[in-house]
Design a protein around this motif. Structure first.
Motif, PDB file in Angstrom:
ATOM      1  N   PHE A  61       0.837  -1.206   0.000  1.00 47.77           N
ATOM      2  CA  PHE A  61       0.000   0.000   0.000  1.00 47.77           C
ATOM      3  C   PHE A  61       0.874   1.259   0.000  1.00 47.77           C
ATOM      4  CE2 PHE A  61       0.772  -1.565   4.268  1.00 47.77           C
ATOM      5  CZ  PHE A  61       1.233  -0.449   4.924  1.00 47.77           C
ATOM      6  N   PHE A  62       0.209   2.416  -0.036  1.00 46.34           N
ATOM      7  CA  PHE A  62       0.903   3.695   0.088  1.00 46.34           C
ATOM      8  C   PHE A  62       0.361   4.431   1.314  1.00 46.34           C
ATOM      9  CE2 PHE A  62       0.939   2.676  -4.416  1.00 46.34           C
ATOM     10  CZ  PHE A  62       2.251   2.925  -4.780  1.00 46.34           C
ATOM     11  N   ALA A  63       1.228   5.147   2.023  1.00 45.58           N
ATOM     12  CA  ALA A  63       0.798   5.983   3.139  1.00 45.58           C
ATOM     13  C   ALA A  63       1.643   7.240   3.144  1.00 45.58           C
ATOM     14  CB  ALA A  63       0.948   5.235   4.463  1.00 45.58           C
ATOM     15  N   TYR A  64       0.986   8.372   3.361  1.00 41.66           N
ATOM     16  CA  TYR A  64       1.675   9.666   3.378  1.00 41.66           C
ATOM     17  C   TYR A  64       1.398  10.374   4.690  1.00 41.66           C
ATOM     18  CZ  TYR A  64       1.792   8.516  -1.535  1.00 41.66           C
ATOM     19  OH  TYR A  64       1.981   7.868  -2.721  1.00 41.66           O
ATOM     20  N   PRO A  65       2.404  10.789   5.458  1.00 39.64           N
ATOM     21  CA  PRO A  65       3.817  10.513   5.233  1.00 39.64           C
ATOM     22  C   PRO A  65       4.154   9.067   5.620  1.00 39.64           C
ATOM     23  CG  PRO A  65       3.564  11.702   7.282  1.00 39.64           C
ATOM     24  CD  PRO A  65       2.190  11.575   6.697  1.00 39.64           C
ATOM     25  N   GLU A  66       5.138   8.494   4.949  1.00 42.85           N
ATOM     26  CA  GLU A  66       5.471   7.085   5.151  1.00 42.85           C
ATOM     27  C   GLU A  66       5.853   6.779   6.600  1.00 42.85           C
ATOM     28  OE1 GLU A  66       6.593   8.906   2.625  1.00 42.85           O
ATOM     29  OE2 GLU A  66       5.971   7.864   0.813  1.00 42.85           O
ATOM     30  N   GLU A  67       6.604   7.708   7.211  1.00 45.47           N
ATOM     31  CA  GLU A  67       7.143   7.433   8.554  1.00 45.47           C
ATOM     32  C   GLU A  67       6.027   7.306   9.594  1.00 45.47           C
ATOM     33  OE1 GLU A  67       8.192   9.780   6.502  1.00 45.47           O
ATOM     34  OE2 GLU A  67      10.107   8.884   5.889  1.00 45.47           O
ATOM     35  N   ALA A  68       4.832   7.772   9.253  1.00 43.53           N
ATOM     36  CA  ALA A  68       3.713   7.701  10.208  1.00 43.53           C
ATOM     37  C   ALA A  68       3.341   6.256  10.529  1.00 43.53           C
ATOM     38  CB  ALA A  68       2.508   8.444   9.644  1.00 43.53           C
ATOM     39  N   ILE A  69       3.720   5.322   9.674  1.00 43.18           N
ATOM     40  CA  ILE A  69       3.337   3.931   9.931  1.00 43.18           C
ATOM     41  C   ILE A  69       4.058   3.413  11.182  1.00 43.18           C
ATOM     42  CG2 ILE A  69       5.002   2.491   8.651  1.00 43.18           C
ATOM     43  CD1 ILE A  69       1.269   2.151   8.213  1.00 43.18           C
ATOM     44  N   GLU A  70       5.309   3.834  11.372  1.00 44.57           N
ATOM     45  CA  GLU A  70       6.052   3.398  12.569  1.00 44.57           C
ATOM     46  C   GLU A  70       5.404   3.992  13.821  1.00 44.57           C
ATOM     47  OE1 GLU A  70       8.757   4.453  10.046  1.00 44.57           O
ATOM     48  OE2 GLU A  70       8.934   2.353   9.449  1.00 44.57           O
ATOM     49  N   ILE A 129      -4.928   8.093  12.526  1.00 45.89           N
ATOM     50  CA  ILE A 129      -4.911   8.621  11.161  1.00 45.89           C
ATOM     51  C   ILE A 129      -5.179  10.126  11.182  1.00 45.89           C
ATOM     52  CG2 ILE A 129      -6.182   8.640   8.957  1.00 45.89           C
ATOM     53  CD1 ILE A 129      -6.563   5.605   9.297  1.00 45.89           C
ATOM     54  N   GLN A 130      -6.180  10.497  11.981  1.00 49.58           N
ATOM     55  CA  GLN A 130      -6.560  11.899  12.038  1.00 49.58           C
ATOM     56  C   GLN A 130      -5.478  12.757  12.691  1.00 49.58           C
ATOM     57  OE1 GLN A 130     -10.233  12.557  14.106  1.00 49.58           O
ATOM     58  NE2 GLN A 130     -10.907  14.078  12.615  1.00 49.58           N
ATOM     59  N   GLU A 131      -4.990  12.290  13.850  1.00 49.23           N
ATOM     60  CA  GLU A 131      -3.991  13.071  14.580  1.00 49.23           C
ATOM     61  C   GLU A 131      -2.708  13.270  13.788  1.00 49.23           C
ATOM     62  OE1 GLU A 131      -3.384  11.137  18.339  1.00 49.23           O
ATOM     63  OE2 GLU A 131      -5.467  11.547  18.920  1.00 49.23           O
ATOM     64  N   ASN A 132      -2.343  12.274  13.007  1.00 50.40           N
ATOM     65  CA  ASN A 132      -1.073  12.369  12.277  1.00 50.40           C
ATOM     66  C   ASN A 132      -1.271  12.765  10.820  1.00 50.40           C
ATOM     67  OD1 ASN A 132       1.030  11.271  14.294  1.00 50.40           O
ATOM     68  ND2 ASN A 132      -0.666   9.818  14.423  1.00 50.40           N
ATOM     69  N   ASP A 133      -2.524  13.064  10.460  1.00 47.93           N
ATOM     70  CA  ASP A 133      -2.818  13.516   9.105  1.00 47.93           C
ATOM     71  C   ASP A 133      -2.290  12.519   8.064  1.00 47.93           C
ATOM     72  OD1 ASP A 133      -4.068  15.271   7.523  1.00 47.93           O
ATOM     73  OD2 ASP A 133      -2.488  16.813   7.524  1.00 47.93           O
ATOM     74  N   ILE A 134      -2.606  11.252   8.282  1.00 53.71           N
ATOM     75  CA  ILE A 134      -2.105  10.205   7.387  1.00 53.71           C
ATOM     76  C   ILE A 134      -3.064  10.040   6.214  1.00 53.71           C
ATOM     77  CG2 ILE A 134      -1.537   7.739   7.176  1.00 53.71           C
ATOM     78  CD1 ILE A 134      -1.016   7.731  10.212  1.00 53.71           C
ATOM     79  N   THR A 173       6.395   9.536  -3.558  1.00 51.71           N
ATOM     80  CA  THR A 173       6.465  10.015  -2.186  1.00 51.71           C
ATOM     81  C   THR A 173       6.507  11.538  -2.204  1.00 51.71           C
ATOM     82  OG1 THR A 173       7.628   9.894  -0.063  1.00 51.71           O
ATOM     83  CG2 THR A 173       9.002   9.961  -2.013  1.00 51.71           C
ATOM     84  N   ARG A 174       6.163  12.133  -1.092  1.00 50.31           N
ATOM     85  CA  ARG A 174       6.284  13.582  -0.942  1.00 50.31           C
ATOM     86  C   ARG A 174       7.006  13.853   0.351  1.00 50.31           C
ATOM     87  NH1 ARG A 174       1.042  16.516  -3.394  1.00 50.31           N
ATOM     88  NH2 ARG A 174       0.983  15.347  -5.354  1.00 50.31           N
ATOM     89  N   LYS A 175       8.147  14.524   0.223  1.00 50.64           N
ATOM     90  CA  LYS A 175       8.942  14.887   1.395  1.00 50.64           C
ATOM     91  C   LYS A 175       9.492  16.282   1.162  1.00 50.64           C
ATOM     92  CE  LYS A 175      10.774  10.275   2.457  1.00 50.64           C
ATOM     93  NZ  LYS A 175       9.525   9.911   3.095  1.00 50.64           N
TER      94      LYS A 175
END
Lengths: 94, 257
Positions: free
Chosen positions: A37-46, A70-75, B151-153
């Motif tokens: 999948f894709f998630a933006y920003p990617e680092e939010a998954i950790e 999701i909401q708090e981190n704007d994912i 990606t967007r960074k």
């Protein structure tokens, strides 16, 4: 207890969950959310994986918690959503 | 009033390692975010051949590491999401552009479509009709010919993707793990039905420079710009070297999930 699930998100991507949980109290010890999948920003998954620790493996509690993260981190997810993620995690119990 | 076409930088870097390729993409992103270089389109190839996996994938769950070692295939984790890709006979592109650039839709899904539009125009220049299938595929003849990931960074967009010039599904499945070994043969047969390449469609081999020429024109048409051939700056080379050590060439990065 360690468990793994593979779940194709309806109209989405392939989610693979690696779960370590406490069988007695049904709390998450550790979780890895993986897949194509894709998630933006990617680092939010950790961050999400960390915040899911000690969450009860109950459909409503889990889904609410995930929605909040999701909401708090704007994912922004593409190919994944909170329901799909909840289902994928709970399949680990079967 | 007559307006000059905007000039973007055009890079061709052949035969780099997986680690160097992913480090260069990130270095260009950083340099562009600091306004040190123009929006950049790069075309590249991989030597040795390599598997790249999406940011969120589990390396050991997706890739047969022992087989990679045995037949000399590298593996690397991307900074973009998406799936595992075997890179051998293909042209890979990457585009780096500020999020605020008028040519890039703010909406992520829309921007995938826009950038894939350049690839579709490039394929058209080779005589191949193709379509964009959201979110990140391009199909020709009803089969996948290109996969893309963004990606967007640092307020900057990086999208990279493959354009298959040829494909060896059997080799791909030697290197990638499948969820269920029992249905592996069926999966291979399925994928053979669902994936195509420039060679399959045109019936002839095509080299990197021919493909690059067609794709370059495709990007120029889609974005109404001139791509001007350039080089990586020494700042970017330095960054890339650092990113190769810190991230893409490190076990810690590649095995992190």
């Amino acid at each position: 207890m360690k468990s793994k699930s593979t779940y194709k998100i309806p109209n989405g991507k392939l989610l693979k969950i690696f779960l370590d949980y406490n069988e007695k109290n049904q709390l998450i010890n550790n979780i890895k959310i993986t897949g194509d999948f894709f998630a933006y920003p990617e680092e939010a998954i950790e961050k999400m994986e960390n915040e899911l620790k000690n969450t009860k493996l109950d459909k409503n509690i889990l889904n609410e918690k995930i929605k909040n993260i999701i909401q708090e981190n704007d994912i922004e997810f593409i190919g994944l959503n909170s329901e799909g993620l909840t289902n994928g995690i709970l399949i680990c119990l079967k | 009033m007559f307006k000059m076409k905007e000039k973007w930088r055009y890079l061709k870097t052949e035969d780099k390692t997986a680690y160097a390729n992913m480090a260069i993409d990130r270095a260009v992103l950083v340099a562009n975010s600091e306004c040190k270089v123009s929006p950049t389109v790069r075309f590249f190839t991989w030597n040795p051949p390599a598997i790249s996996i999406g940011y969120f994938q589990s390396l050991e769950d997706e890739v047969n590491l022992e087989m990679c070692k045995n037949i000399g295939v590298d593996y690397v984790r991307r900074i973009t999401g998406g799936g595992a890709v075997y890179h051998e006979s293909e042209l890979t592109y990457s585009i780096v552009i500020p999020e605020s650039h008028p040519q890039v839709p703010k909406n992520i899904m829309e921007s995938y479509g826009r950038i894939c539009g350049a690839v579709i125009k490039g394929l058209k220049n080779l005589g191949i009709n193709s379509n964009y299938i959201p979110v990140n595929d391009i199909i020709a003849d009803g089969k996948k010919i290109s996969g893309n990931a963004q990606t967007r960074k640092l307020k900057t967009v990086l999208q990279h993707g493959t354009i298959l010039t040829d494909v060896d599904v059997n080799k791909m499945f030697l290197l990638l793990k499948v969820p269920d070994e029992k249905i592996k043969d069926k999966l291979i047969a399925d994928v053979k039905q669902r994936v195509t390449s420039i060679k399959h469609i045109l019936g002839d081999d095509i080299n990197f420079n021919e493909t690059a020429k067609a794709m370059k024109a495709g990007f120029e048409e889609e974005f109404n710009v001139d791509l001007v051939e350039g080089q990586l700056t020494s700042y970017e080379k330095e960054l890339a070297k650092r990113f190769e050590i810190e991230f893409f060439g490190s076990k810690q990065w590649n095995h992190r999930r």
